[in-house]
Design a protein around this motif. Structure first.
Motif, PDB file in Angstrom:
ATOM      1  N   ALA A  70      31.720   7.287  57.430  1.00  0.00           N
ATOM      2  CA  ALA A  70      30.504   7.185  58.242  1.00  0.00           C
ATOM      3  C   ALA A  70      29.377   8.010  57.618  1.00  0.00           C
ATOM      4  O   ALA A  70      28.219   7.583  57.589  1.00  0.00           O
ATOM      5  CB  ALA A  70      30.787   7.666  59.673  1.00  0.00           C
ATOM      6  N   TYR A  82      26.600  -0.140  58.596  1.00  0.00           N
ATOM      7  CA  TYR A  82      26.793   0.901  59.633  1.00  0.00           C
ATOM      8  C   TYR A  82      25.609   0.802  60.584  1.00  0.00           C
ATOM      9  O   TYR A  82      24.610   1.510  60.443  1.00  0.00           O
ATOM     10  CB  TYR A  82      26.874   2.274  58.963  1.00  0.00           C
ATOM     11  CG  TYR A  82      27.331   3.389  59.892  1.00  0.00           C
ATOM     12  CD1 TYR A  82      28.342   3.184  60.811  1.00  0.00           C
ATOM     13  CD2 TYR A  82      26.756   4.651  59.815  1.00  0.00           C
ATOM     14  CE1 TYR A  82      28.764   4.206  61.640  1.00  0.00           C
ATOM     15  CE2 TYR A  82      27.178   5.687  60.637  1.00  0.00           C
ATOM     16  CZ  TYR A  82      28.180   5.457  61.550  1.00  0.00           C
ATOM     17  OH  TYR A  82      28.605   6.486  62.371  1.00  0.00           O
ATOM     18  N   ARG A  88      26.301   0.542  66.887  1.00  0.00           N
ATOM     19  CA  ARG A  88      26.984   1.680  66.251  1.00  0.00           C
ATOM     20  C   ARG A  88      28.179   2.121  67.100  1.00  0.00           C
ATOM     21  O   ARG A  88      29.231   2.462  66.585  1.00  0.00           O
ATOM     22  CB  ARG A  88      26.022   2.852  66.046  1.00  0.00           C
ATOM     23  CG  ARG A  88      26.762   4.089  65.548  1.00  0.00           C
ATOM     24  CD  ARG A  88      25.905   5.037  64.790  1.00  0.00           C
ATOM     25  NE  ARG A  88      25.291   4.440  63.617  1.00  0.00           N
ATOM     26  CZ  ARG A  88      24.596   5.128  62.717  1.00  0.00           C
ATOM     27  NH1 ARG A  88      24.436   6.419  62.859  1.00  0.00           N
ATOM     28  NH2 ARG A  88      24.065   4.524  61.681  1.00  0.00           N
ATOM     29  N   LEU A  92      32.010   2.454  66.177  1.00  0.00           N
ATOM     30  CA  LEU A  92      32.753   3.699  66.392  1.00  0.00           C
ATOM     31  C   LEU A  92      33.963   3.473  67.289  1.00  0.00           C
ATOM     32  O   LEU A  92      35.023   4.054  67.089  1.00  0.00           O
ATOM     33  CB  LEU A  92      31.831   4.760  67.010  1.00  0.00           C
ATOM     34  CG  LEU A  92      30.789   5.349  66.059  1.00  0.00           C
ATOM     35  CD1 LEU A  92      29.836   6.264  66.818  1.00  0.00           C
ATOM     36  CD2 LEU A  92      31.456   6.116  64.921  1.00  0.00           C
TER      37      LEU A  92
END
Ligand SMILES: N[C@@H](CCC(=O)N[C@@H](CS)C(=O)NCC(=O)O)C(=O)O
Length: 206
Positions: A70, A82, A88, A92
Motif C-alpha cells: 500500500a 490503489y 480504497r 482495504l
C-alpha cells in the motif's frame, strides 16, 4: 529505499508484483531464510518479527507485505491500482480479509504439503489439511461470488487487492487449493497469473 525479501516467499512476491506493475526502482536485498538470516540482529532491528518482507525508506522501517504494498502504491500515485475514496476501503477490506482468512488457510497447506516435505519435518497433519481445505472452500465461495459479473475483484481495474490475494496462490497448484471448484475464481486466477508482474515474479527453483 531498500526492500528485504526472498524470491521464493509468497509474501515477498506480493511486494515484488506491485514493484513490477508500478515500474518502481528499489534496492533489493535477499534475506536467506534457509540460513536463518531473518533472525540475525541486523534484520531484527528492521523487523522485530523476524519475517520478510520489510522495507526501509529513510527513517521508516515498514513491515507486513500488505502495508508495504500500500505504501509503494500510494507513492506511485496510480489511482487505478490503489483507488481513493470509498473504493480504497473496498480494497482495504479485501486486504484485511486476505491477511486474516485467505492467507492463513493457504499458509497451512503450504506448510503441511510443501515446506514439511522440503525441510524433512515429518508427514503432513491430515486434520489440519482437511480444515484448511474446508476453510478455502468457504472463502473460495466468497471470492467466486464477488468475481461474478466483475472482471477483477473491485470491478474493471486490477487493483492492489487482486495482487495481494493472487500472490497467496503462488504454490496453489502444488498444494491442492480447491480453485477449480469455483469457475469465476479459476478464471480470475488464470488472468492474474498471466499478468506481466506475475509472470516476471514466478518463483524459479534451482
Ligand atoms: N504477515 C506477514 C507474514 C510474513 C511471513 O510470514 N514471511 C515468511 C515468508 S512467506 C517468513 O519470512 N518466514 C520466515 C520465518 O518464519 O522464519 C506479511 O504479510 O508480511
Amino acid at each position: 529505499m531498500k526492500l528485504y525479501t526472498n524470491p521464493l516467499s509468497n509474501n515477498g512476491r506480493k511486494v515484488a508484483t506491485v514493484i513490477h506493475h508500478l515500474q518502481l526502482q528499489l534496492e533489493v536485498e535477499v534475506v536467506d531464510l534457509s540460513k536463518g538470516a531473518q533472525r540475525a540482529p541486523e534484520f531484527l532491528a528492521i523487523n522485530p518479527n523476524g519475517v520478510i518482507p520489510a522495507l526501509v525508506d529513510g527513517d521508516l522501517k515498514l513491515w507486513e507485505s500488505n502495508a508495504i504494498s500500500a505504501y509503494l502504491a500510494e507513492l506511485s500515485g496510480d489511482k487505478r491500482f490503489y483507488p481513493e475514496g470509498v473504493a480504497r476501503y473496498d480494497a482495504l477490506r479485501w486486504m484485511f480479509w486476505e491477511a486474516n482468512h485467505w492467507s492463513k488457510a493457504v499458509g497451512v497447506l503450504t506448510f503441511e504439503l510443501l515446506l514439511k516435505n522440503m525441510f524433512n519435518m515429518g508427514p503432513p497433519d491430515d486434520a489440519r489439511v482437511q480444515t484448511a481445505q474446508n476453510d478455502l472452500r468457504k472463502y473460495g465461495r466468497v471470492l467466486n461470488a464477488q468475481l461474478t459479473g466483475r472482471r477483477w475483484l473491485l470491478g474493471d481495474d486490477v487493483t492492489i487487492a487482486d495482487f495481494m490475494i493472487g500472490a497467496d496462490l503462488t504454490y496453489a497448484g502444488m498444494t491442492g487449493v480447491p480453485i477449480d471448484e469455483f469457475p469465476e475464481l479459476a478464471r480470475w486466477v488464470a488472468a492474474i497469473n498471466a499478468l506481466p508482474a506475475f509472470v516476471a515474479t514466478a518463483p524459479r527453483f534451482g
